[in-house]
Every structure is written in structure tokens, then in C-alpha cells.
Design a protein around this motif. Structure first.
Motif, mmCIF file in Angstrom:
data_model
loop_
_atom_site.group_PDB
_atom_site.id
_atom_site.type_symbol
_atom_site.label_atom_id
_atom_site.label_comp_id
_atom_site.label_asym_id
_atom_site.label_seq_id
_atom_site.Cartn_x
_atom_site.Cartn_y
_atom_site.Cartn_z
ATOM 1 N N GLU A 56 0.837 -1.080 -0.156
ATOM 2 C CA GLU A 56 0.050 -0.049 -0.070
ATOM 3 C C GLU A 56 0.742 1.418 0.035
ATOM 4 O O GLU A 56 2.151 1.386 0.330
ATOM 5 C CB GLU A 56 -1.040 0.028 1.202
ATOM 6 C CG GLU A 56 -1.832 -1.299 1.652
ATOM 7 C CD GLU A 56 -1.262 -2.280 2.172
ATOM 8 O OE1 GLU A 56 -2.086 -3.131 2.795
ATOM 9 O OE2 GLU A 56 -0.035 -2.227 2.288
ATOM 10 N N GLY A 80 -0.819 6.746 1.744
ATOM 11 C CA GLY A 80 -1.070 7.572 3.262
ATOM 12 C C GLY A 80 -0.383 8.619 3.543
ATOM 13 O O GLY A 80 0.299 9.158 2.879
ATOM 14 N N LEU A 120 -5.274 6.280 -1.827
ATOM 15 C CA LEU A 120 -4.540 5.352 -1.501
ATOM 16 C C LEU A 120 -4.287 4.059 -2.762
ATOM 17 O O LEU A 120 -5.311 4.082 -3.410
ATOM 18 C CB LEU A 120 -5.043 4.368 -0.394
ATOM 19 C CG LEU A 120 -5.540 5.159 0.830
ATOM 20 C CD1 LEU A 120 -6.217 4.450 1.983
ATOM 21 C CD2 LEU A 120 -4.257 6.185 1.379
ATOM 22 N N CYS A 127 -2.592 0.279 -4.040
ATOM 23 C CA CYS A 127 -1.978 -1.034 -3.495
ATOM 24 C C CYS A 127 -1.692 -2.020 -4.737
ATOM 25 O O CYS A 127 -2.416 -2.176 -5.590
ATOM 26 C CB CYS A 127 -3.312 -1.892 -2.838
ATOM 27 S SG CYS A 127 -2.899 -3.619 -2.244
ATOM 28 N N TRP A 146 -10.516 -3.231 1.049
ATOM 29 C CA TRP A 146 -9.665 -2.363 1.794
ATOM 30 C C TRP A 146 -10.468 -2.323 3.363
ATOM 31 O O TRP A 146 -11.494 -2.397 3.570
ATOM 32 C CB TRP A 146 -9.999 -0.980 1.449
ATOM 33 C CG TRP A 146 -9.247 -0.480 0.054
ATOM 34 C CD1 TRP A 146 -9.285 -0.700 -1.267
ATOM 35 C CD2 TRP A 146 -7.602 -0.013 0.179
ATOM 36 N NE1 TRP A 146 -8.329 -0.322 -1.987
ATOM 37 C CE2 TRP A 146 -7.201 0.240 -1.197
ATOM 38 C CE3 TRP A 146 -6.787 0.135 1.188
ATOM 39 C CZ2 TRP A 146 -6.044 0.644 -1.558
ATOM 40 C CZ3 TRP A 146 -5.502 0.569 0.879
ATOM 41 C CH2 TRP A 146 -5.247 0.591 -0.545
ATOM 42 N N TYR A 159 -4.572 1.758 7.208
ATOM 43 C CA TYR A 159 -5.450 1.269 5.917
ATOM 44 C C TYR A 159 -4.720 0.041 5.079
ATOM 45 O O TYR A 159 -3.802 0.247 4.937
ATOM 46 C CB TYR A 159 -5.951 2.365 5.009
ATOM 47 C CG TYR A 159 -6.937 3.323 5.449
ATOM 48 C CD1 TYR A 159 -6.651 4.155 6.716
ATOM 49 C CD2 TYR A 159 -8.255 3.095 4.999
ATOM 50 C CE1 TYR A 159 -7.730 4.970 6.970
ATOM 51 C CE2 TYR A 159 -9.200 3.972 5.496
ATOM 52 C CZ TYR A 159 -8.877 5.054 6.544
ATOM 53 O OH TYR A 159 -9.896 5.699 6.876
ATOM 54 N N THR A 184 -1.005 1.432 5.061
ATOM 55 C CA THR A 184 -0.613 2.766 5.222
ATOM 56 C C THR A 184 -1.364 3.560 5.969
ATOM 57 O O THR A 184 -2.436 3.462 6.282
ATOM 58 C CB THR A 184 -0.727 3.084 3.654
ATOM 59 O OG1 THR A 184 -0.091 4.605 3.431
ATOM 60 C CG2 THR A 184 -2.110 3.171 3.200
ATOM 61 N N VAL A 227 -3.019 6.707 7.683
ATOM 62 C CA VAL A 227 -3.734 8.054 7.349
ATOM 63 C C VAL A 227 -4.053 8.722 8.509
ATOM 64 O O VAL A 227 -4.674 7.822 9.467
ATOM 65 C CB VAL A 227 -5.264 7.335 6.603
ATOM 66 C CG1 VAL A 227 -5.921 8.924 6.493
ATOM 67 C CG2 VAL A 227 -4.665 7.186 5.086
#
Length: 122
Positions: free
Chosen positions: A6, A9, A20, A22, A36, A94, A116, A118
Motif C-alpha cells: 500500500e 497515506g 490510496l 495497493c 480495503w 488502511y 498505510t 492515514v
């Protein structure tokens, strides 16, 4: 085997947006459903959104409907989560996940990324 990484963020003010990503490596990304999820230090990992193998079917948690959009590009082996109108309580790590079936049910997902962060400031 599928490896997921990922990115995207960061720190954003309340009401702000992030996208975001991935990125998947390994075999047959396009055959997997993708999801997610997010997790805070005080809550279990919770479902956010999922998308089927083709991108033709999506579903969202009620709390994010209308603000988050999941999409995928199978040619790039990447799934995205556009997140808008962020709230401070949505500060979390996330995670993206890959599995055989598009679902909100976390155990159905086989592969997970590292996540990642956030952070939404008020």
C-alpha cells in the motif's frame, strides 16, 4: 502467492482527500477480489470497501458510502481507494487484501499488505 504494497497515506486535514494505492505482484492479480480495511489502536480491523475481480461490482461500509471509491486497474495490478471528506475518527492504518471472493468478511481474504497510515487532523 500475491504480495501487496500500500501507498498514498499521510497527514491530511479534516475534510481533505487522499488516494490510496495497493500494488500487487505475483500471479493472477485479476482473478482476485480486493478489499480495503482499516484498523485503529482501539478498534478491530474493519471493512471499508471491496471490489470484484473485474471491477464491475463494488460494496462499501455504510460509514463511507458516498465519500470513498474503490477501483482497480488490472493492467497495472493495482487497486485504489479514493477517500474524500475525511474525518478525524477515520485516522487509522488502511490495509488492502486479496481473496477469492468479494466480501466484507475479513477471514475470506488470503493475502494482506502491511498497511498505510492515514492521519486526519481536526
Amino acid at each position: 502467492q500475491v504480495q501487496l504494497v500500500e501507498s498514498g497515506g499521510g497527514l491530511v486535514q479534516a475534510g481533505g482527500s487522499l488516494r490510496l494505492s495497493c500494488a500487487a505482484s505475483g500471479r493472477a492479480f485479476s482473478s482476485y477480489a480486493m478489499g480495503w480495511f482499516r484498523q485503529t489502536s482501539v478498534k478491530e480491523r474493519e471493512f471499508v470497501a471491496h471490489i470484484n475481480w473485474s471491477g464491475g461490482s463494488t460494496n462499501y461500509a455504510d460509514s463511507v458510502k458516498g465519500r470513498f471509491t474503490i477501483s482497480r486497474d488490472n493492467a497495472k495490478n493495482t487497486v485504489y481507494l479514493q477517500i474524500n471528506s475525511l474525518k478525524p475518527e477515520e485516522t487509522a492504518v488502511y490495509y488492502c487484501a486479496a481473496g477469492p471472493k468479494s466480501s466484507y468478511f475479513r477471514p475470506l481474504y488470503t493475502y494482506w499488505g502491511q498497511g498505510t497510515q492515514v492521519t486526519v487532523s481536526s
